[in-house]
Scaffold this active site. Structure first.
Site, mmCIF file in Angstrom:
data_model
loop_
_atom_site.group_PDB
_atom_site.id
_atom_site.type_symbol
_atom_site.label_atom_id
_atom_site.label_comp_id
_atom_site.label_asym_id
_atom_site.label_seq_id
_atom_site.Cartn_x
_atom_site.Cartn_y
_atom_site.Cartn_z
ATOM 1 N N GLU A 1 -4.521 -7.304 4.996
ATOM 2 C CA GLU A 1 -3.551 -6.282 5.386
ATOM 3 C C GLU A 1 -3.014 -6.696 6.539
ATOM 4 O OE1 GLU A 1 -5.895 -3.094 6.840
ATOM 5 O OE2 GLU A 1 -4.157 -1.673 6.782
ATOM 6 N N ASP B 1 -5.178 4.035 -0.150
ATOM 7 C CA ASP B 1 -6.248 4.375 0.805
ATOM 8 C C ASP B 1 -6.720 5.608 0.790
ATOM 9 O OD1 ASP B 1 -7.077 3.275 4.117
ATOM 10 O OD2 ASP B 1 -8.307 4.246 2.644
ATOM 11 N N GLU C 1 -9.055 2.251 -1.992
ATOM 12 C CA GLU C 1 -9.703 1.881 -0.698
ATOM 13 C C GLU C 1 -10.474 3.019 -0.223
ATOM 14 O OE1 GLU C 1 -7.360 0.256 2.391
ATOM 15 O OE2 GLU C 1 -8.951 0.598 4.028
ATOM 16 N N TRP D 1 -11.952 12.170 8.337
ATOM 17 C CA TRP D 1 -10.434 11.962 8.575
ATOM 18 C C TRP D 1 -10.151 10.569 7.838
ATOM 19 C CZ3 TRP D 1 -7.868 8.159 10.913
ATOM 20 C CH2 TRP D 1 -6.231 8.380 10.932
ATOM 21 N N HIS E 1 -9.291 6.950 2.355
ATOM 22 C CA HIS E 1 -9.430 7.253 3.594
ATOM 23 C C HIS E 1 -10.929 8.174 3.807
ATOM 24 C CE1 HIS E 1 -8.537 6.751 7.904
ATOM 25 N NE2 HIS E 1 -7.947 5.834 7.669
ATOM 26 N N ARG F 1 0.757 -1.281 -0.060
ATOM 27 C CA ARG F 1 -0.017 -0.101 -0.026
ATOM 28 C C ARG F 1 0.789 1.138 -0.112
ATOM 29 N NH1 ARG F 1 -3.933 2.052 4.859
ATOM 30 N NH2 ARG F 1 -1.846 2.960 5.412
ATOM 31 N N TYR G 1 -3.116 11.228 6.668
ATOM 32 C CA TYR G 1 -3.242 9.726 7.111
ATOM 33 C C TYR G 1 -2.182 8.865 6.370
ATOM 34 C CZ TYR G 1 -4.501 5.166 6.877
ATOM 35 O OH TYR G 1 -4.257 3.631 7.101
ATOM 36 N N ARG H 1 -14.002 -4.876 3.130
ATOM 37 C CA ARG H 1 -12.684 -4.591 4.010
ATOM 38 C C ARG H 1 -12.933 -4.759 5.573
ATOM 39 N NH1 ARG H 1 -8.076 -4.031 4.621
ATOM 40 N NH2 ARG H 1 -7.769 -1.720 5.055
ATOM 41 N N GLU I 1 -14.105 -1.107 6.106
ATOM 42 C CA GLU I 1 -13.473 -1.044 7.475
ATOM 43 C C GLU I 1 -14.315 -0.504 8.765
ATOM 44 O OE1 GLU I 1 -9.591 0.637 6.491
ATOM 45 O OE2 GLU I 1 -10.070 2.157 8.268
HETATM 46 C C1 CS2 Z 1 -6.682 2.206 7.535
HETATM 47 C C2 CS2 Z 1 -6.511 2.289 9.257
HETATM 48 O O1 CS2 Z 1 -5.695 0.269 7.563
HETATM 49 C C3 CS2 Z 1 -6.316 0.911 7.125
HETATM 50 O O2 CS2 Z 1 -6.825 0.690 6.169
HETATM 51 O O3 CS2 Z 1 -7.794 2.903 7.301
HETATM 52 O O4 CS2 Z 1 -5.281 2.521 9.640
HETATM 53 C C4 CS2 Z 1 -7.527 2.922 9.838
HETATM 54 O O5 CS2 Z 1 -7.124 4.303 9.863
HETATM 55 C C5 CS2 Z 1 -7.556 2.694 11.387
HETATM 56 O O6 CS2 Z 1 -7.679 1.455 11.488
HETATM 57 C C6 CS2 Z 1 -8.393 3.127 12.249
HETATM 58 O O7 CS2 Z 1 -8.458 2.806 13.503
HETATM 59 MG MG MG Z 2 -8.347 1.989 5.319
#
Ligand code: CS2
Ligand code: MG
Length: 408
Positions: free
Chosen positions: A345, A216, A242, A408, A218, A147, A159, A289, A268
Site C-alpha cells: 500500500e 477495503d 480487505e 468504523w 473496513h 484501491r 471511510y 495486512r 492492519e
Molecule cells: C485503511 C487505513 O489503509 C487502509 O487500508 O484501513 O487508512 C486505516 O483506516 C488507517 O490506517 C487507520 O489509522
Molecule cells: Mg484497511
C-alpha cells in the site's frame, strides 16, 4: 556497540508521528516508527517512561535479545501499544545494524528477491465521475494497481472518501481528523452492499478487465454479509477485498471462505502472529495486512510472513499516511527481500512530512524501491520536527441510524 541515548520525538507536520531515535557510542543513529493513529501519546509514554531506561547501555547489535527482553519482561503481552513500542526499538536497531554494515537494510534480510515492489494507490470519489477522475490521476501518478473507495447513497461520510478536495491533495484521504474528540460518522450496511457492486461494474466498464483493483470494507460487515459481498464482486475480479469482517474471531472467515473466491486481505489492526494462527493455517486469507510499525518491527513481521509463506499466504503491508516514512521504509526493505511478497500500500505523505523525514525510496511505473542508502534510507530533520508540535487527532467512529455504535 553500546546505546548511549534514546529519544522519543513527537511531531505533527501533516499528521502526528512518533519516532524513536537511538544513538550508539560510535555516533550511529537509528530511527524507529512508534506511530499509532489516535493513540500516539500512549506509545510515546510507553517508550519514554518504560522502554528508554531499559535501552541505555545495551548492545545495539543485540536485536533479537532486545526484542525478546522487551516482549517478555513487560509481563503484559501483545496489543497495539506494546507491539508498536517494541517495533520502534526493533526498527531503530535494524537501521543501526545496516548502517554499521554499510548496507541497505534489505541486504541484511537476504538481499533483493525482486527488482521492485508493486504498489497500490487510493482512488476515491463522491460519485462515479469523481472516482474515474481519481483513478486516472493515480494512473498518471504511476500507479498500476488501484484501491477503489466511494461514497454510498444515503450515508453522509464514508471511510476512504475525502469530504472536500483540497488543492494539491485532492485525492488524499487522511483518516484521522485533528480535533479534541473523535468525530461521529454514519453507516448503513444495506445501502453499502447494494452500491459497491455497481461501482466496480462501472470501473471495469471504464478501465477494462486487467487493472488490478482492491477494495477495503473496513471491518463493517458480518461474516455472511462479507460472504455476500465477496460473491457479488467475483465478476469484477478484485485483487483483494480487505477487512471484510472483524477478525478477532478468526473462525468467522471460514464462513466467508465457503462462499466466495474473491481474495481476502486482513490484519492492519492485528499485531502478533497469534492473531493470524487460524487465518493462515487454514488459508482463510490470502494477504497479511500488518505493518512493521504495529506488529513488533522487522523481526516480528518477518517471522509472521515466513509462517504465512508455508501456507501460500502473501504480504500486503499496510502503508497509509499514518505509518511514518520510517515505518514505511522498513516495510519496503522487507517487501524487497521476502519471497512471498504480495503488494504494498502506498499513500504518499504530504510536503510538510517530507520536510521532516528525508526519504530516499523511489516510485515509478507502479513499483517502489527502498533505495541503496545504508540503513533504512530515512533521515529525520529535528529542527523541522520541532516546528510541528503534537495536535490531538482521532479516527472517527460510526453509529447506525438507530444510534447503535458500529465498527468504523
Ligand atoms: C485503511 C487505513 O489503509 C487502509 O487500508 O484501513 O487508512 C486505516 O483506516 C488507517 O490506517 C487507520 O489509522
Ligand atoms: Mg484497511
Amino acid at each position: 556497540m553500546k546505546i548511549v541515548a534514546a529519544e522519543v520525538i513527537v511531531t505533527s507536520p501533516d499528521r502526528n508521528f512518533v519516532t524513536l531515535k537511538i544513538t550508539t557510542e560510535d555516533g550511529i543513529v537509528g530511527l524507529g516508527d512508534g506511530t499509532l493513529n489516535g493513540r500516539e501519546l500512549s506509545v510515546a509514554s510507553y517508550l519514554a517512561d518504560h522502554v528508554v531506561p531499559l535501552l541505555l547501555g545495551r548492545d545495539a547489535h543485540q536485536i533479537e535479545d532486545t526484542w525478546q527482553f522487551l516482549y517478555r519482561s513487560a509481563y503484559w503481552r501483545r496489543g497495539p501499544v506494546t507491539m508498536t513500542a517494541i517495533a520502534a526499538v526493533d526498527v531503530a536497531l535494524w537501521d543501526i545494524k545496516a548502517k554499521a554494515a554499510g548496507m541497505p537494510l534489505y541486504q541484511l534480510l537476504g538481499g533483493a528477491s525482486r527488482t521492485g515492489v508493486m504498489a497500490y494507490g487510493h482512488a476515491s470519489g463522491r460519485d462515479t465521475e469523481e472516482l474515474f477522475d481519481s483513478v486516472r490521476h493515480h494512473l498518471e501518478e504511476g500507479f498500476r494497481s488501484i484501491r477503489v473507495q466511494t461514497s454510498v447513497p444515503g450515508i453522509d461520510a464514508v471511510y476512504g472518501v475525502p469530504a472536500t478536495r483540497s488543492a494539491g491533495r485532492a485525492h488524499h484521504y487522511e483518516p484521522a481528523q485533528r480535533a479534541p474528540l473523535p468525530a461521529e460518522e454514519d453507516w448503513d450496511t444495506g445501502a453499502y452492499l447494494r452500491h459497491v457492486p455497481t461501482v466496480f461494474e462501472a470501473v471495469r466498464g471504464e478501465f477494462g478487465a486487467d487493472l488490478p483493483l482492491l477494495h477495503d470494507a473496513h471491518h463493517r460487515l458480518t461474516p455472511i454479509q462479507a460472504a455476500r459481498l465477496g460473491r457479488d464482486l467475483e465478476p469484477y475480479d478484485l485483487f483483494w477485498l480487505e477487512d471484510c469482517t472483524p477478525a478477532e474471531n478468526q473462525d468467522a472467515l471460514r464462513l466467508v471462505r465457503q462462499h466466495t473466491t474473491t481474495p481476502l486481505a486482513i490484519g492492519e489492526v492485528l499485531n502478533t502472529v497469534w492473531d493470524y494462527q487460524t487465518l493462515v493455517r487454514e488459508q482463510l486469507i490470502d494477504y497479511v495486512r500488518s505493518s512493521v510499525t504495529h506488529t513488533g518491527g522487522v523481526t516480528a513481521l518477518r517471522r509472521l510472513l515466513d509462517f504465512a509463506a508455508q501456507y501460500q499466504v502473501k504480504s500486503g503491508i499496510h502503508g497509509p499516511t499514518d505509518i511514518s516514512p520510517v515505518g514505511f521504509a522498513a516495510g519496503l526493505h522487507l517487501d524487497l527481500a521476502i519471497h512471498n511478497f504480495g503488494i504494498q500500500e502506498y499513500m504518499p505523505h504530504g510536503a510538510l512530512t517530507n520536510e521532516v523525514f528525508r526519504q530516499t525510496f523511489t516510485f515509478g511505473d507502479g513499483y517502489l524501491h527502498p533505495g541503496t542508502a545504508p540503513g533504512l534510507g530515512v533521515e529525520l530533520d529535528e529542527e523541522a520536527a520541532g516546528r510541528f508540535p503534537y495536535q490531538p487527532a482521532y479516527l472517527p467512529f460510526n453509529r447506525l441510524k438507530d444510534g447503535t455504535v458500529h465498527d468504523w
